[in-house]
Design a protein around this motif. Structure first.
Motif, PDB file in Angstrom:
ATOM      1  N   MET A  95      -8.192   3.044   3.851  1.00 24.35           N
ATOM      2  CA  MET A  95      -9.609   2.950   4.198  1.00 24.35           C
ATOM      3  C   MET A  95     -10.300   4.306   4.159  1.00 24.35           C
ATOM      4  N   ASP A 103       0.820  -1.215   0.000  1.00 27.25           N
ATOM      5  CA  ASP A 103       0.000   0.000   0.000  1.00 27.25           C
ATOM      6  C   ASP A 103       0.854   1.266   0.000  1.00 27.25           C
ATOM      7  N   THR A 159      -8.155   0.068  -3.353  1.00 23.84           N
ATOM      8  CA  THR A 159      -8.338  -1.371  -3.520  1.00 23.84           C
ATOM      9  C   THR A 159      -7.062  -2.079  -3.084  1.00 23.84           C
ATOM     10  N   THR A 160      -7.238  -3.132  -2.285  1.00 21.44           N
ATOM     11  CA  THR A 160      -6.050  -3.748  -1.701  1.00 21.44           C
ATOM     12  C   THR A 160      -6.341  -5.177  -1.262  1.00 21.44           C
ATOM     13  N   ARG A 190     -12.066  -1.514  -3.642  1.00 21.22           N
ATOM     14  CA  ARG A 190     -12.596  -0.177  -3.334  1.00 21.22           C
ATOM     15  C   ARG A 190     -12.557   0.670  -4.603  1.00 21.22           C
ATOM     16  N   GLU A 217      -6.271  -7.738   2.136  1.00 21.21           N
ATOM     17  CA  GLU A 217      -6.204  -7.803   3.598  1.00 21.21           C
ATOM     18  C   GLU A 217      -5.418  -9.041   4.014  1.00 21.21           C
ATOM     19  N   TYR A 268      -1.503  -3.528  -1.504  1.00 23.42           N
ATOM     20  CA  TYR A 268      -1.432  -4.787  -0.761  1.00 23.42           C
ATOM     21  C   TYR A 268      -1.135  -4.451   0.694  1.00 23.42           C
ATOM     22  N   VAL A 325      -9.925  -6.684  -1.000  1.00 22.68           N
ATOM     23  CA  VAL A 325     -10.722  -5.557  -0.519  1.00 22.68           C
ATOM     24  C   VAL A 325     -10.894  -4.590  -1.679  1.00 22.68           C
ATOM     25  N   ASN A 360      -3.931  -3.574   3.060  1.00 22.56           N
ATOM     26  CA  ASN A 360      -5.098  -2.953   3.687  1.00 22.56           C
ATOM     27  C   ASN A 360      -4.700  -2.087   4.876  1.00 22.56           C
ATOM     28  N   SER A 361      -3.851  -1.150   4.612  1.00 22.67           N
ATOM     29  CA  SER A 361      -3.426  -0.243   5.684  1.00 22.67           C
ATOM     30  C   SER A 361      -4.516   0.787   5.958  1.00 22.67           C
TER      31      SER A 361
END
Lengths: 356, 356
Positions: free
Chosen positions: A302, A269, A309-310, A348, A312, A295, A346, A297-298
């Motif tokens: 959010m 990320d 988009t990542t 987004r 988790e 990559y 995840v 999901n830091s």
DNA sequence: CTGTTAGCGCGTTCAC
DNA sequence: GTGAACGCGCTAACAG
């Protein structure tokens, strides 16, 4: 404020020495309680073979003298009740989350946690690890270590070791990680599902080529997924530092070429955010012109205006279970364990179908 | 791989014991070099009184045996060459930046850095500090400690201490911080300059009321500035946790009232981001409906889509200079120093003139 | 079973 | 330059 009668039973420690204060020792405690140091030691460790009455007298003396065990002395013969965590980059929020998972578990097991910053080179990392060994830690958690596996085995021959976020079965230590190949495949599948074909990948520039290194696994997962989708001729891997600046540099590489890929999957990320920063600064529409996925999901990703988009990894669980593994090892287990968790996508708003 | 003649001069350490490997001791080194342990110790410490020839022989033996000093043993009589950093919340990026400033300075001075997570309660913080003392650290850097000053003085009587990001002159230790009152005043002035009058402040809910605590200083700076602008009747302080969730909770407090303030100054960026998250989720326009400012200039706020107005403390410089102060103290200085740096305003896009 | 005595471990320091 | 004591908690071996 003057000395009151408190001084007799109070929290005031042993008479100060010139300069810095001296702390009470176990001998002081034993003397005050009128017992032998061996007995006091037993009480301290909750060991077997002390009468309740004596236990109480000793504990009383300990509080009265504000006694604290000297970890150095303990380290000479027994345990230090301290575990070390070696982390390469305190700035990366992924590591913070692993830590938040670890700490309470060790706390509940009455072990202190001490963290060593490993720096970014192999030498500095190794120095940090050796420093932990010098300090006689009871066990070590290494988060994404970059040193060769032979080194890890060597360290693990000295004290219990758990490696987090770097997979592969090992002889002398445990590993726990998420399936990074699967994680990157999730991203590629997601992007291909949206209609992308020109999907680039950003990986960490690092001399070592050990296949267990997470960024290697992610690159492998990316390549395999591209092949699986019949996109082997579109495979495009850019190598850079795994940081904000690194992502920025990668963006510059893409922009220096004739055309942009329609999607970029950064292996972390932080790098994705650096990439995005450059795109934003240049007014390049994301995901209109180019989709971006990271990559880890830091937490930053959010935030609504970022909405990255990542993948988790479950950093907190990684930390918790690593702590459990290390406690088991410190308790005597010697058979190695290798835990592999499943990552989740995840999706987004930084990824969308490509234009036309 | 078999044992070769390398074994004589090679890097293989002392014969392994059952279970975990044994490391070479200074006695092993001395024996191999044919000198006394006292001499070997002198070489190790670079102390005075060894001939060049002997120095070389000892150093040779050290590398041959992969000798590493046992920090526990060193801690019994001499120094551990390790400094401890106690940090309350590893998740807050401000602390990471302080750390990045500290580490290289200590590294250059041949001191290891070990970090202890202090948790969020006073008990856990004190436990972390005591743990550091137990480990016989040569000195301590405490970043935003929350314990009473009497406790800090007590600790500082045991070993050299520097307190970062909590001001106030002290007897036994050094402090270095930015002027938090001035910092919050900068924000208020900025908002008033834009035309705001209903400016609220978010501060940390904490039982201690020590005026040197940074969030108290910021609240004070806010209040004083409001008064200076003749807005004493608009003073509005909301108390919450200093975290993302805390900021979110504060937003809920504002929203539960008849009307929103036109501007909110959160005492920390993390809280500002939590607040913003709630506003974004509810579709409340920032800065159209409400302006938001933070404090810390954390990296997240720099990202273009966030672009948070905030105050720069110079966390990196804070860390660097704290390290210098501690090194001075460990070298023998006893007169306390208190350094106060000037904060600077970082105006960005979450603040603007209020509507009509 | 409870409690004590007598070292031990390893780098440092001090008297010689 | 060396030998030996030292610091402090732990742990055999042993006595009550």
């Amino acid at each position: 404020m003057h000395v009151s009668e408190q001084a007799e039973t109070g929290a005031d420690p042993v008479p100060d020495l010139p300069g810095l204060a001296r702390r009470a020792t176990l001998r002081d405690v034993a003397r005050r309680a009128g017992v032998s140091t061996a007995a006091a030691s037993k009480v301290l460790r909750g060991a077997y073979g002390v009468s309740p009455g004596m236990r109480e007298r000793v504990q009383e003396a300990m509080t009265a003298l504000s006694y604290r065990p000297n970890t150095s002395a303990r380290g000479m013969r027994g345990k230090t009740f301290t575990v070390g965590v070696v982390i390469s980059d305190v700035q990366n929020q992924f590591y913070d989350q692993v830590l938040s998972g670890l700490t309470p578990v060790f706390g509940a097991a009455d072990h202190k946690v001490l963290i060593a910053p490993a720096g970014t080179t192999m030498e500095s990392e190794l120095a940090a690890v050796e420093g932990m060994v010098d300090h006689r830690m009871d066990g070590l958690v290494l988060v994404t270590p970059l040193v060769p596996r032979a080194e890890l085995e060597r360290i693990a021959a000295i004290l219990p070791v758990v490696v987090v976020a770097r997979g592969g079965a090992a002889e002398g230590y445990d590993t726990i990680t998420t399936d990074d190949e699967a994680g990157s495949a999730l991203i590629v599948d997601h992007l291909v599902g949206l209609g992308h074909r020109d999907i680039a990948h950003i990986t960490l520039g690092w001399s070592g080529d050990d296949p267990t290194l997470p960024f290697r696994a992610r690159a492998r997962g990316y390549e395999a997924a591209m092949r699986r989708h019949g996109l082997e001729d579109r495979i495009d891997i850019v190598t850079t530092a795994w940081s904000h600046q690194g992502g920025f540099d990668a963006a510059e590489v893409f922009l220096s070429r004739p055309g942009l890929p329609t999607a970029v999957h950064a292996g972390a990320d932080v790098a994705a955010l650096g990439l995005l920063s450059d795109f934003w600064a240049r007014g390049i529409d994301v995901p209109g012109v180019v989709s971006v996925a990271g990559y880890d999901n830091s937490p930053i990703g959010m935030l609504a205006p970022i909405s990255l988009t990542t993948v988790e990894q479950g950093a907190g669980e990684l930390g918790m279970r690593a702590a459990d593994l290390l406690l088991e090892r410190m308790a005597g287990r010697t058979e190695p364990r290798s835990v592999l968790l499943a990552p989740t996508l995840v999706p987004r708003s930084t990824t969308a179908a490509p234009r036309a």
